[in-house]
Design an enzyme around this catalytic site. Structure first.
Site, mmCIF file in Angstrom:
data_model
loop_
_atom_site.group_PDB
_atom_site.id
_atom_site.type_symbol
_atom_site.label_atom_id
_atom_site.label_comp_id
_atom_site.label_asym_id
_atom_site.label_seq_id
_atom_site.Cartn_x
_atom_site.Cartn_y
_atom_site.Cartn_z
ATOM 1 N N ASP A 84 10.850 25.847 59.451
ATOM 2 C CA ASP A 84 10.452 27.031 58.674
ATOM 3 C C ASP A 84 9.413 26.678 57.618
ATOM 4 O OD1 ASP A 84 11.649 29.340 59.575
ATOM 5 O OD2 ASP A 84 13.466 29.098 58.371
ATOM 6 N N GLU A 128 15.887 39.293 63.623
ATOM 7 C CA GLU A 128 17.123 39.179 62.833
ATOM 8 C C GLU A 128 17.645 40.550 62.428
ATOM 9 O OE1 GLU A 128 16.980 36.234 59.751
ATOM 10 O OE2 GLU A 128 18.896 36.844 58.889
HETATM 11 O O1 KIV Z 1 16.490 29.948 58.075
HETATM 12 C C1 KIV Z 1 17.194 30.253 59.057
HETATM 13 O O2 KIV Z 1 18.284 29.708 59.283
HETATM 14 C C2 KIV Z 1 16.688 31.296 59.946
HETATM 15 C C3 KIV Z 1 17.631 31.818 60.981
HETATM 16 C C4 KIV Z 1 18.615 32.725 60.351
HETATM 17 C C5 KIV Z 1 16.922 32.461 62.106
HETATM 18 O O3 KIV Z 1 15.580 31.718 59.826
#
Ligand code: KIV
Length: 272
Positions: free
Chosen positions: A91, A190
């Site tokens: 991310d 989500e």
């Molecule tokens: O940060 C995370 O764990 C996510 C998931 C909920 C898809 O983006």
């Protein structure tokens, strides 16, 4: 029920697109450290997400906003060292890609170079289109994330289901098509209605991975600590717990405390 798993040496972004084309569902879980990632990878997960949910489950923050790029790189590099088969998606944290496409590219390059991750994920649709294009142009695979996007929690004001209204649902569908068009390899949806998720999955050829988005998508993702029952205060309807680790770990640790206090531990065979 145990389902026959196809053997893959290493999952790539292309493998995921092929899986959708072949009707094979994609399994995805989060991980943030070496030991957990080794178990997850060894168990046969297709995709490990180094999610910014590390901000919640690892650091104890209320939201995903405080985690930094340096902290994400630290978590991701630990996971990459453990992942021999899974595709590792990392991310981009809040504040590392929203201001302009150049900054987004710089952040994505730091993740790829310093952690060894295989791709990045970022939240949003048309508002981050230029940033995504810039990252893709550098040869970095991008996973999109639509619906409930936790980095925008202060705009939403609540973690409730998104896109129940027609206008938001139409925008989400448009955003998903746009993400496919510009070259994203997959999209996380989500907490949206299952029927809308189905419509999105049928409208694009890239994999749609759902969390709280029902069964008619191409794969599922959960936060590891939630599905193992290590967290116990978070109880959304979509969460299936496979263990009660909070209770089991509490019992084990209490037993250790008792054993130390009573001098039962260490015994004869546990000393030199
Ligand atoms: O940060 C995370 O764990 C996510 C998931 C909920 C898809 O983006």
């Amino acid at each position: 029920m145990s389902v026959a798993k196809k053997e893959y040496k290493r999952i790539t972004v292309k493998t995921l697109v092929d899986m959708k084309a072949n009707g094979e569902k994609i399994s995805m879980l989060t991980a943030y450290d070496y030991t957990m990632a080794k178990i997850v990878d060894g168990a046969g997960i297709d995709v490990i997400l180094v999610g910014d949910s590390a901000s919640n489950v690892m650091a104890g923050h209320e939201t995903t906003l405080p985690i930094t790029l340096d902290q994400m790189i630290y978590h991701a590099s630990s996971v990459v060292r453990a992942a021999h088969r899974s595709l590792v998606v990392v991310d981009l944290p809040f504040g590392s890609y929203q201001s302009d496409p150049k900054e987004a590219l710089r952040s994505a390059i730091r993740i790829m170079k310093e952690s060894g991750g295989h791709s990045v994920k970022l939240e949003g649709g048309k508002e981050v289109k230029e940033s995504i294009k810039r990252i893709l142009n550098a040869g970095i695979p991008v996973m999109g994330h639509l619906g409930l996007t936790p980095q925008s929690i202060y705009k939403f004001g609540t973690y409730t289901v998104r896109a129940k209204e027609e206008q938001e649902a139409e925008q989400l569908l448009e955003d998903a098509k746009m993400l496919e068009r510009i070259g994203c390899f997959a999209i996380v949806l989500e907490k949206i209605p299952a029927e809308l998720a189905k419509q999105v999955a049928e409208s694009v050829s890239i994999p749609i991975i759902g969390i709280g988005a029902g069964p008619h998508v191409d794969g599922q993702v959960l936060v590891l600590h939630d599905m193992l029952g290590m967290t116990h205060e978070f109880n959304p309807r979509f969460l299936r717990r496979y263990l009660s680790m909070y209770d089991e770990m509490t019992t084990a640790i209490s037993q250790y405390v008792d054993d130390v206090k009573s001098q039962d531990f260490p015994n004869e065979s546990e000393q030199y």
